[in-house]
Scaffold this motif. Structure first.
Motif, PDB file in Angstrom:
ATOM      1  N   MET A   1      86.390   9.312  44.256  1.00 26.19           N
ATOM      2  CA  MET A   1      86.405  10.261  43.694  1.00 26.19           C
ATOM      3  C   MET A   1      87.900  10.331  42.670  1.00 26.19           C
ATOM      4  SD  MET A   1      84.974  13.338  42.766  1.00 26.19           S
ATOM      5  CE  MET A   1      83.798  13.175  43.856  1.00 26.19           C
ATOM      6  N   LEU A   2      87.641  10.635  41.808  1.00 22.18           N
ATOM      7  CA  LEU A   2      88.976  10.735  40.836  1.00 22.18           C
ATOM      8  C   LEU A   2      89.448  11.844  40.942  1.00 22.18           C
ATOM      9  CD1 LEU A   2      90.052   9.516  38.142  1.00 22.18           C
ATOM     10  CD2 LEU A   2      88.807  10.788  36.717  1.00 22.18           C
ATOM     11  N   MET A   3      91.001  11.793  41.173  1.00 20.48           N
ATOM     12  CA  MET A   3      91.799  12.959  41.402  1.00 20.48           C
ATOM     13  C   MET A   3      92.829  12.977  40.424  1.00 20.48           C
ATOM     14  SD  MET A   3      90.531  14.365  44.149  1.00 20.48           S
ATOM     15  CE  MET A   3      91.822  15.241  44.790  1.00 20.48           C
ATOM     16  N   LEU A   4      93.546  14.355  40.225  1.00 21.89           N
ATOM     17  CA  LEU A   4      94.449  14.466  39.314  1.00 21.89           C
ATOM     18  C   LEU A   4      95.471  15.153  39.964  1.00 21.89           C
ATOM     19  CD1 LEU A   4      92.769  15.769  36.182  1.00 21.89           C
ATOM     20  CD2 LEU A   4      93.842  13.523  36.474  1.00 21.89           C
ATOM     21  N   LEU A  95      82.882  23.005  41.095  1.00 17.92           N
ATOM     22  CA  LEU A  95      83.219  22.423  40.015  1.00 17.92           C
ATOM     23  C   LEU A  95      84.415  22.034  39.649  1.00 17.92           C
ATOM     24  CD1 LEU A  95      80.501  24.353  37.787  1.00 17.92           C
ATOM     25  CD2 LEU A  95      80.062  22.643  39.500  1.00 17.92           C
ATOM     26  N   ARG A  96      84.872  20.951  38.759  1.00 24.82           N
ATOM     27  CA  ARG A  96      86.287  20.723  38.154  1.00 24.82           C
ATOM     28  C   ARG A  96      85.951  20.526  36.903  1.00 24.82           C
ATOM     29  NH1 ARG A  96      88.384  15.622  40.085  1.00 24.82           N
ATOM     30  NH2 ARG A  96      90.361  16.236  39.176  1.00 24.82           N
ATOM     31  N   GLY A 101      92.979  16.964  29.013  1.00 21.81           N
ATOM     32  CA  GLY A 101      93.530  15.954  29.975  1.00 21.81           C
ATOM     33  C   GLY A 101      93.977  16.437  31.101  1.00 21.81           C
ATOM     34  N   LYS A 102      93.520  17.778  31.390  1.00 26.33           N
ATOM     35  CA  LYS A 102      94.338  18.580  32.824  1.00 26.33           C
ATOM     36  C   LYS A 102      93.190  19.212  33.332  1.00 26.33           C
ATOM     37  CE  LYS A 102      98.330  20.591  32.565  1.00 26.33           C
ATOM     38  NZ  LYS A 102      99.498  21.379  32.183  1.00 26.33           N
ATOM     39  N   THR A 103      93.165  19.192  34.794  1.00 25.70           N
ATOM     40  CA  THR A 103      92.203  19.947  35.580  1.00 25.70           C
ATOM     41  C   THR A 103      92.495  21.402  35.174  1.00 25.70           C
ATOM     42  OG1 THR A 103      91.938  18.363  37.223  1.00 25.70           O
ATOM     43  CG2 THR A 103      91.282  20.643  37.872  1.00 25.70           C
ATOM     44  N   ALA A 104      91.462  22.363  34.744  1.00 22.32           N
ATOM     45  CA  ALA A 104      91.893  23.597  34.571  1.00 22.32           C
ATOM     46  C   ALA A 104      91.593  24.478  35.535  1.00 22.32           C
ATOM     47  CB  ALA A 104      90.787  24.020  33.412  1.00 22.32           C
ATOM     48  N   SER A 105      92.444  25.592  35.809  1.00 27.11           N
ATOM     49  CA  SER A 105      92.225  26.543  37.141  1.00 27.11           C
ATOM     50  C   SER A 105      91.400  27.442  36.443  1.00 27.11           C
ATOM     51  CB  SER A 105      93.607  27.137  37.345  1.00 27.11           C
ATOM     52  OG  SER A 105      94.453  26.185  37.592  1.00 27.11           O
ATOM     53  N   ARG A 106      90.717  28.199  37.520  1.00 29.12           N
ATOM     54  CA  ARG A 106      89.587  29.251  37.195  1.00 29.12           C
ATOM     55  C   ARG A 106      90.391  30.516  36.217  1.00 29.12           C
ATOM     56  NH1 ARG A 106      84.905  29.763  39.548  1.00 29.12           N
ATOM     57  NH2 ARG A 106      85.010  32.122  39.288  1.00 29.12           N
ATOM     58  N   GLU A 107      91.447  30.851  36.503  1.00 24.12           N
ATOM     59  CA  GLU A 107      92.137  31.750  35.941  1.00 24.12           C
ATOM     60  C   GLU A 107      92.603  31.355  34.323  1.00 24.12           C
ATOM     61  OE1 GLU A 107      93.195  30.391  38.669  1.00 24.12           O
ATOM     62  OE2 GLU A 107      92.548  32.003  40.125  1.00 24.12           O
ATOM     63  N   SER A 120      85.393  20.664  23.754  1.00 21.29           N
ATOM     64  CA  SER A 120      84.791  19.718  24.759  1.00 21.29           C
ATOM     65  C   SER A 120      85.611  19.901  25.980  1.00 21.29           C
ATOM     66  CB  SER A 120      84.946  18.332  24.103  1.00 21.29           C
ATOM     67  OG  SER A 120      84.285  17.352  25.131  1.00 21.29           O
ATOM     68  N   VAL A 121      84.868  19.840  27.143  1.00 19.13           N
ATOM     69  CA  VAL A 121      85.281  19.936  28.571  1.00 19.13           C
ATOM     70  C   VAL A 121      84.707  18.884  29.332  1.00 19.13           C
ATOM     71  CG1 VAL A 121      85.217  21.529  30.566  1.00 19.13           C
ATOM     72  CG2 VAL A 121      85.806  22.622  28.335  1.00 19.13           C
ATOM     73  N   MET A 122      85.351  18.293  30.381  1.00 16.57           N
ATOM     74  CA  MET A 122      84.680  17.454  31.140  1.00 16.57           C
ATOM     75  C   MET A 122      84.189  18.000  32.534  1.00 16.57           C
ATOM     76  SD  MET A 122      85.394  13.476  32.198  1.00 16.57           S
ATOM     77  CE  MET A 122      86.695  13.579  33.210  1.00 16.57           C
TER      78      MET A 122
END
Length: 223
Positions: A1-4, A95-96, A101-107, A120-122
């Motif tokens: 699993m890809l982690m940031l 969901l992530r 280029g960064k993992t977004a927080s829910r807030e 665009s979002v991955m």
């Protein structure tokens, strides 16, 4: 699993490479690509929407937003995807979403500057999601297996109570005992997400109850 790591900005090339690496695992080999469109509730219907394209391997989820990207959070987008677009049973907490280029927080807002340009979002899944998915599959299979065992136990109970038990009855009780012991011991080692925990506890309790009945029959049966 890809982690940031927190705060780490992933290079564009690494994002593309990571997306390709998880595409097969998250979609399943040979499955057709998904291409869906929807609109996030709220906003002025007369206002031109901004399209948020969510990419998951070959899958595409296009979400129209009319409220302005500065007022919509990634948490709202996750909830909408989980409720309206993704297969049933996937909680939004798993969901992530990766943007810029960064993992977004829910807030986090989709775009703090309130851009009117499409974005665009991955989409990826959190670590352990597929382990939990396998646990849910195990739970479903074992629940069916337990139901069949309970039906069989009722028949064997009637035979023992009617003094019709024989060597075959003893063999069947031993088989049930082994199955039920395995279920009771396995429940605590199988990982599922929080929504499945009540079903897991029910499986454990039913298995333990059935095992007690089998052991009691062994003591009273005449073979």
């Amino acid at each position: 699993m890809l982690m940031l790591a927190p705060g780490y900005t992933m290079p564009a090339a690494a994002v593309a490479e990571g997306e390709a690496a998880v595409a097969g695992a998250e979609e399943g080999e040979g499955e057709p690509a998904v291409d869906l469109e929807g609109e996030l509730p709220g906003g002025d219907a007369s206002q031109a929407p901004v399209v948020v394209q969510v990419r998951q391997g070959r899958n595409r989820y296009r979400v129209r937003v009319r409220r302005g990207l500065a007022t919509v959070t990634f948490g709202e987008l996750s909830d909408y995807l989980a409720e309206q677009m993704l297969p049933p049973g996937i909680p939004s907490s798993e969901l992530r979403l990766i943007a810029r280029g960064k993992t977004a927080s829910r807030e986090d807002p989709l775009c703090p500057e309130g851009s009117s340009k499409d974005m665009s979002v991955m989409l990826m899944f959190r670590e352990g999601f597929f382990v939990a998915a396998e646990g849910a599959k195990w739970l479903q299979e074992k629940s069916t297996e337990l139901g069949e065992a309970e039906v069989k136990l009722v028949r064997l109970t009637k035979r023992v109570e009617a003094n019709f038990s024989n060597a075959e009855t003893s063999v069947q009780l031993a088989e049930l005992e082994g199955l039920l012991e395995s279920l009771v011991q396995s429940v605590d080692s199988v990982r599922v997400n929080a929504t499945k925990l009540p079903q897991m506890r029910e499986l454990r309790d039913r298995s333990a109850n059935a095992l007690e009945r089998v052991l009691a029959l062994h003591k009273t049966a005449r073979f």
